[in-house]
Write a protein that holds these residues in place. Structure first.
Motif, PDB file in Angstrom:
ATOM      1  N   LYS A 235      -9.322  34.832  34.315  1.00 30.49           N
ATOM      2  CA  LYS A 235      -8.661  33.691  33.689  1.00 30.49           C
ATOM      3  C   LYS A 235      -7.290  34.073  33.136  1.00 30.49           C
ATOM      4  O   LYS A 235      -6.354  33.280  33.169  1.00 30.49           O
ATOM      5  N   GLU A 236      -7.192  35.275  32.582  1.00 31.19           N
ATOM      6  CA  GLU A 236      -5.942  35.725  32.014  1.00 31.19           C
ATOM      7  C   GLU A 236      -4.833  35.757  33.070  1.00 31.19           C
ATOM      8  O   GLU A 236      -3.680  35.408  32.803  1.00 31.19           O
ATOM      9  N   ALA A 237      -5.186  36.160  34.298  1.00 23.96           N
ATOM     10  CA  ALA A 237      -4.194  36.204  35.376  1.00 23.96           C
ATOM     11  C   ALA A 237      -3.726  34.799  35.749  1.00 23.96           C
ATOM     12  O   ALA A 237      -2.549  34.578  36.061  1.00 23.96           O
ATOM     13  N   VAL A 238      -4.647  33.834  35.724  1.00 28.23           N
ATOM     14  CA  VAL A 238      -4.278  32.444  36.007  1.00 28.23           C
ATOM     15  C   VAL A 238      -3.324  31.936  34.941  1.00 28.23           C
ATOM     16  O   VAL A 238      -2.304  31.298  35.240  1.00 28.23           O
ATOM     17  N   TYR A 239      -3.642  32.244  33.696  1.00 29.42           N
ATOM     18  CA  TYR A 239      -2.789  31.800  32.583  1.00 29.42           C
ATOM     19  C   TYR A 239      -1.399  32.418  32.681  1.00 29.42           C
ATOM     20  O   TYR A 239      -0.382  31.726  32.543  1.00 29.42           O
ATOM     21  N   GLU A 240      -1.332  33.724  32.927  1.00 27.92           N
ATOM     22  CA  GLU A 240      -0.043  34.397  33.023  1.00 27.92           C
ATOM     23  C   GLU A 240       0.762  33.884  34.213  1.00 27.92           C
ATOM     24  O   GLU A 240       1.992  33.749  34.145  1.00 27.92           O
ATOM     25  N   THR A 241       0.092  33.590  35.320  1.00 29.47           N
ATOM     26  CA  THR A 241       0.770  33.039  36.499  1.00 29.47           C
ATOM     27  C   THR A 241       1.370  31.680  36.181  1.00 29.47           C
ATOM     28  O   THR A 241       2.508  31.377  36.575  1.00 29.47           O
ATOM     29  N   ALA A 242       0.612  30.852  35.464  1.00 29.19           N
ATOM     30  CA  ALA A 242       1.121  29.538  35.079  1.00 29.19           C
ATOM     31  C   ALA A 242       2.337  29.674  34.164  1.00 29.19           C
ATOM     32  O   ALA A 242       3.327  28.935  34.297  1.00 29.19           O
ATOM     33  N   ALA A 243       2.280  30.637  33.252  1.00 32.43           N
ATOM     34  CA  ALA A 243       3.417  30.862  32.358  1.00 32.43           C
ATOM     35  C   ALA A 243       4.639  31.351  33.137  1.00 32.43           C
ATOM     36  O   ALA A 243       5.777  30.947  32.858  1.00 32.43           O
ATOM     37  N   LEU A 244       4.403  32.219  34.116  1.00 33.48           N
ATOM     38  CA  LEU A 244       5.506  32.709  34.942  1.00 33.48           C
ATOM     39  C   LEU A 244       6.137  31.567  35.725  1.00 33.48           C
ATOM     40  O   LEU A 244       7.370  31.469  35.814  1.00 33.48           O
ATOM     41  N   LYS A 245       5.314  30.707  36.272  1.00 32.54           N
ATOM     42  CA  LYS A 245       5.841  29.568  37.023  1.00 32.54           C
ATOM     43  C   LYS A 245       6.707  28.690  36.126  1.00 32.54           C
ATOM     44  O   LYS A 245       7.828  28.284  36.490  1.00 32.54           O
ATOM     45  N   CYS A 246       6.219  28.386  34.925  1.00 30.86           N
ATOM     46  CA  CYS A 246       6.977  27.544  34.004  1.00 30.86           C
ATOM     47  C   CYS A 246       8.277  28.227  33.582  1.00 30.86           C
ATOM     48  O   CYS A 246       9.315  27.571  33.424  1.00 30.86           O
ATOM     49  N   ALA A 247       8.227  29.541  33.383  1.00 34.73           N
ATOM     50  CA  ALA A 247       9.426  30.277  32.988  1.00 34.73           C
ATOM     51  C   ALA A 247      10.476  30.252  34.091  1.00 34.73           C
ATOM     52  O   ALA A 247      11.671  30.032  33.829  1.00 34.73           O
ATOM     53  N   MET A 248      10.052  30.476  35.323  1.00 32.92           N
ATOM     54  CA  MET A 248      11.000  30.462  36.435  1.00 32.92           C
ATOM     55  C   MET A 248      11.631  29.086  36.596  1.00 32.92           C
ATOM     56  O   MET A 248      12.849  28.964  36.815  1.00 32.92           O
ATOM     57  N   LYS A 249      10.830  28.040  36.471  1.00 30.82           N
ATOM     58  CA  LYS A 249      11.366  26.687  36.596  1.00 30.82           C
ATOM     59  C   LYS A 249      12.356  26.396  35.472  1.00 30.82           C
ATOM     60  O   LYS A 249      13.420  25.796  35.704  1.00 30.82           O
ATOM     61  N   ALA A 250      12.029  26.821  34.258  1.00 28.55           N
ATOM     62  CA  ALA A 250      12.925  26.593  33.126  1.00 28.55           C
ATOM     63  C   ALA A 250      14.260  27.298  33.336  1.00 28.55           C
ATOM     64  O   ALA A 250      15.328  26.745  33.033  1.00 28.55           O
ATOM     65  N   LEU A 251      14.216  28.515  33.846  1.00 26.70           N
ATOM     66  CA  LEU A 251      15.454  29.256  34.104  1.00 26.70           C
ATOM     67  C   LEU A 251      16.274  28.595  35.204  1.00 26.70           C
ATOM     68  O   LEU A 251      17.514  28.532  35.126  1.00 26.70           O
ATOM     69  N   MET A 252      15.621  28.101  36.245  1.00 28.60           N
ATOM     70  CA  MET A 252      16.334  27.405  37.310  1.00 28.60           C
ATOM     71  C   MET A 252      17.028  26.168  36.767  1.00 28.60           C
ATOM     72  O   MET A 252      18.197  25.892  37.084  1.00 28.60           O
ATOM     73  N   GLU A 253      16.321  25.405  35.937  1.00 30.81           N
ATOM     74  CA  GLU A 253      16.913  24.192  35.383  1.00 30.81           C
ATOM     75  C   GLU A 253      18.048  24.523  34.423  1.00 30.81           C
ATOM     76  O   GLU A 253      19.093  23.863  34.424  1.00 30.81           O
ATOM     77  N   ARG A 254      17.879  25.563  33.613  1.00 29.05           N
ATOM     78  CA  ARG A 254      18.890  25.929  32.618  1.00 29.05           C
ATOM     79  C   ARG A 254      20.205  26.312  33.276  1.00 29.05           C
ATOM     80  O   ARG A 254      21.287  25.968  32.777  1.00 29.05           O
ATOM     81  N   TYR A 255      20.114  27.012  34.393  1.00 27.41           N
ATOM     82  CA  TYR A 255      21.330  27.527  35.032  1.00 27.41           C
ATOM     83  C   TYR A 255      21.737  26.719  36.265  1.00 27.41           C
ATOM     84  O   TYR A 255      22.594  27.145  37.026  1.00 27.41           O
ATOM     85  N   GLY A 256      21.159  25.538  36.427  1.00 28.65           N
ATOM     86  CA  GLY A 256      21.559  24.649  37.518  1.00 28.65           C
ATOM     87  C   GLY A 256      21.301  25.208  38.900  1.00 28.65           C
ATOM     88  O   GLY A 256      22.114  25.013  39.813  1.00 28.65           O
ATOM     89  N   CYS A 257      20.170  25.882  39.074  1.00 30.46           N
ATOM     90  CA  CYS A 257      19.842  26.531  40.347  1.00 30.46           C
ATOM     91  C   CYS A 257      18.907  25.664  41.176  1.00 30.46           C
ATOM     92  O   CYS A 257      17.901  25.164  40.677  1.00 30.46           O
ATOM     93  N   LYS A 258      19.228  25.515  42.460  1.00 27.69           N
ATOM     94  CA  LYS A 258      18.379  24.757  43.368  1.00 27.69           C
ATOM     95  C   LYS A 258      17.345  25.632  44.069  1.00 27.69           C
ATOM     96  O   LYS A 258      16.458  25.118  44.755  1.00 27.69           O
ATOM     97  N   ALA A 259      17.475  26.954  43.945  1.00 30.69           N
ATOM     98  CA  ALA A 259      16.557  27.884  44.609  1.00 30.69           C
ATOM     99  C   ALA A 259      16.576  29.188  43.829  1.00 30.69           C
ATOM    100  O   ALA A 259      17.444  29.413  42.976  1.00 30.69           O
ATOM    101  N   ALA A 260      15.602  30.047  44.132  1.00 27.97           N
ATOM    102  CA  ALA A 260      15.521  31.340  43.473  1.00 27.97           C
ATOM    103  C   ALA A 260      15.102  32.399  44.474  1.00 27.97           C
ATOM    104  O   ALA A 260      14.448  32.105  45.487  1.00 27.97           O
ATOM    105  N   ALA A 261      15.502  33.642  44.181  1.00 24.58           N
ATOM    106  CA  ALA A 261      15.087  34.805  44.964  1.00 24.58           C
ATOM    107  C   ALA A 261      14.619  35.852  43.958  1.00 24.58           C
ATOM    108  O   ALA A 261      15.382  36.225  43.065  1.00 24.58           O
ATOM    109  N   ILE A 262      13.385  36.319  44.102  1.00 21.04           N
ATOM    110  CA  ILE A 262      12.785  37.174  43.093  1.00 21.04           C
ATOM    111  C   ILE A 262      12.432  38.543  43.663  1.00 21.04           C
ATOM    112  O   ILE A 262      11.982  38.649  44.813  1.00 21.04           O
TER     113      ILE A 262
END
Length: 471
Positions: A238-265
């Motif tokens: 469960k902890e891995a699912v939670y951390e994955t969800a947090a990572l997804k939200c963090a990446m989306k927030a960073l994309m929106e903050r910096y006006g990015c239409k795509a990401a490369a990780i």
């Protein structure tokens, strides 16, 4: 992600031909565009006729089209048209241009001709070239010809690709993997040639953003967890699912903050040391939302994903893949695979949320499942030594041995030719696939992207041009 390409519709006529017929056709064309659901801006308020024929109206037309944030221009030649005025407007706008005229009728019984739209198109093409304005041509046809709708929609999608690429910002999460020299890019050239920008962030910034999401966006994290539970078979703690969800939200927030239409990780291996996860499932969730995220810090792969997604107008989501190994029995078969960034909705069955086999299952975060087959387009934007091209071709899903990660076996027309193109470059082992045929759209879009040329592995420019002509 939503796409909207706004069309500026500027009908044109010339005095020596029938004014009444020009007005009639202009009205019919605008009516047809309304029926098609096109978002367009016309020039009905510029003069009494709503047509381009007077040099004094050029400035007002350009001002209106700019004010209305138009993305592409359509010049129907409602009779012969006024070629120099078309060129003046087009050059002032620097947008994709489509010229067309309704098919001329037979001469009247007395031998008079009402429109001569075809002749006017010949003239306009010449002057647009003189003005160095790239343009597309839709062959003459009736308004109710299915070709009209298909050709106009192709132009609109091509214009959307151009719009998405111009000023594109890509979120680069960490540096490239040290051993992956193949994903080196020339950031300066991308800006100078294509107006593509890169916004880099470090892994500590991502980790910090994850903590912010956990404190301030708990509801969003819970929604992501629900999505994971509904769309995937979960084979991690469960902890891995939670951390994955947090990572997804963090990446989306960073994309929106910096006006990015795509990401490369940088998906390995520093991420595992910093966050304790592989990002594949988080990538998959973002790709599902139409926010392309690609692996191994492949900036060119992110550019490809943005272009392909725009070309397909989200009719089907793209997937980022490795060319990996040939099919064991099919001489033109190949395995497309990656550790799990593909949208779950593209899978034959619910994919499994687990760990990647390639890293001895060291950390959770991978997705495993087989892609739905069917007809596909395979595309790769790439370049080296200052020259850039778009590798494109067709494929279809076929049966093959089971694999781990997200995967699909495909068949192409000539694998030997494709293999040589990838090795001889400027391409690498990464590509973007999508269900459907986006090649006509990308072929047309390249016309408006200086510094980029087409490179086909199963067709050619002449064949694509013929397709756009409706042959």
């Amino acid at each position: 992600m939503e796409y909207n390409c706004r069309l500026g519709v500027i009908g044109t006529r010339r005095d020596i031909f029938s004014k009444q017929d020009a007005l009639k056709y202009n009205g019919l064309i605008l009516e047809k565009l309304n029926e098609m659901g096109i978002d367009f801006v016309d020039i009905q308020d510029i003069n009494e006729e709503g047509l381009l024929f007077d040099d004094r109206d050029v400035g007002s037309i350009v001002q209106k089209i700019k004010r209305e944030n138009v993305d592409a221009l359509f010049f129907p030649h409602c009779n012969f048209g006024t070629e120099d005025l078309v060129a003046k407007v087009a050059r002032a706008m620097h947008k994709p241009v489509l010229i067309w005229g309704p098919k001329d009728e037979a001469p009247l019984e007395n031998g008079a001709r009402l429109r001569d739209s075809q002749c006017g198109l010949f003239a306009t093409g010449k002057i647009l070239r003189r003005f160095q304005v790239p343009f597309s041509y839709m062959n003459m046809c009736e308004l109710d010809d299915p070709y009209f709708e298909w050709r106009l929609q192709n132009f609109m999608k091509a214009s959307q690709v151009v719009k998405e690429l111009d000023g594109l910002t890509i979120l680069q999460i960490s540096t490239r993997p040290a051993g992956f020299w193949t994903v080196m890019v020339n950031e300066g050239e991308l800006l100078e040639k294509f107006n593509v920008r890169i916004h880099p962030v470090s892994l500590p910034e991502v980790k910090q953003e994850m903590e912010i999401q956990k404190r301030e966006r708990e509801d969003e994290i819970e929604n992501v967890i629900e999505t994971i539970q509904e769309t995937m078979e979960i084979d991690v703690a469960k902890e891995a699912v939670y951390e994955t969800a947090a990572l997804k939200c963090a990446m989306k927030a960073l994309m929106e903050r910096y006006g990015c239409k795509a990401a490369a990780i940088q998906c390995w291996n520093a991420l595992q040391d910093n966050v304790g996860l592989f990002p594949c499932v988080a990538n998959s969730l973002l790709n599902e939302e139409g926010l392309p995220v690609v692996c191994e810090t492949d900036i060119h792969g992110a550019i490809t994903s943005v272009m392909v997604q725009a070309a397909n107008s989200l009719e089907s989501l793209p997937f980022f893949a490795d060319w990996t190994v040939p099919h064991p029995t099919n001489p033109n078969g190949e395995l497309l695979q990656h550790c799990g960034p593909w949208p779950a909705s593209l899978m034959k069955e619910k994919p499994r949320f687990g760990s990647p086999f390639a890293f001895n299952h060291s950390h959770p975060g991978s997705l495993h499942g087989e892609l739905v087959g069917g007809e596909m387009s395979i595309v790769r934007f790439d370049g080296d030594n200052g020259e850039y091209s778009l590798l494109m071709g067709h494929a279809k899903g076929i049966e093959g041995p089971r694999n781990q990660g997200t995967y699909v076996w495909i068949e192409v027309e000539n694998l030997k030719k494709l293999e040589a193109k990838i090795v001889e470059g400027p391409y690498i082992h990464h590509c973007v696939g999508v269900h459907g045929d986006v090649l006509p759209v990308l072929h047309e879009a390249i016309k408006y992207i200086p510094g980029l040329k087409s490179d086909y592995y199963d067709t050619n420019d002449e064949a694509m041009d013929a397709l756009l002509r409706g042959e």
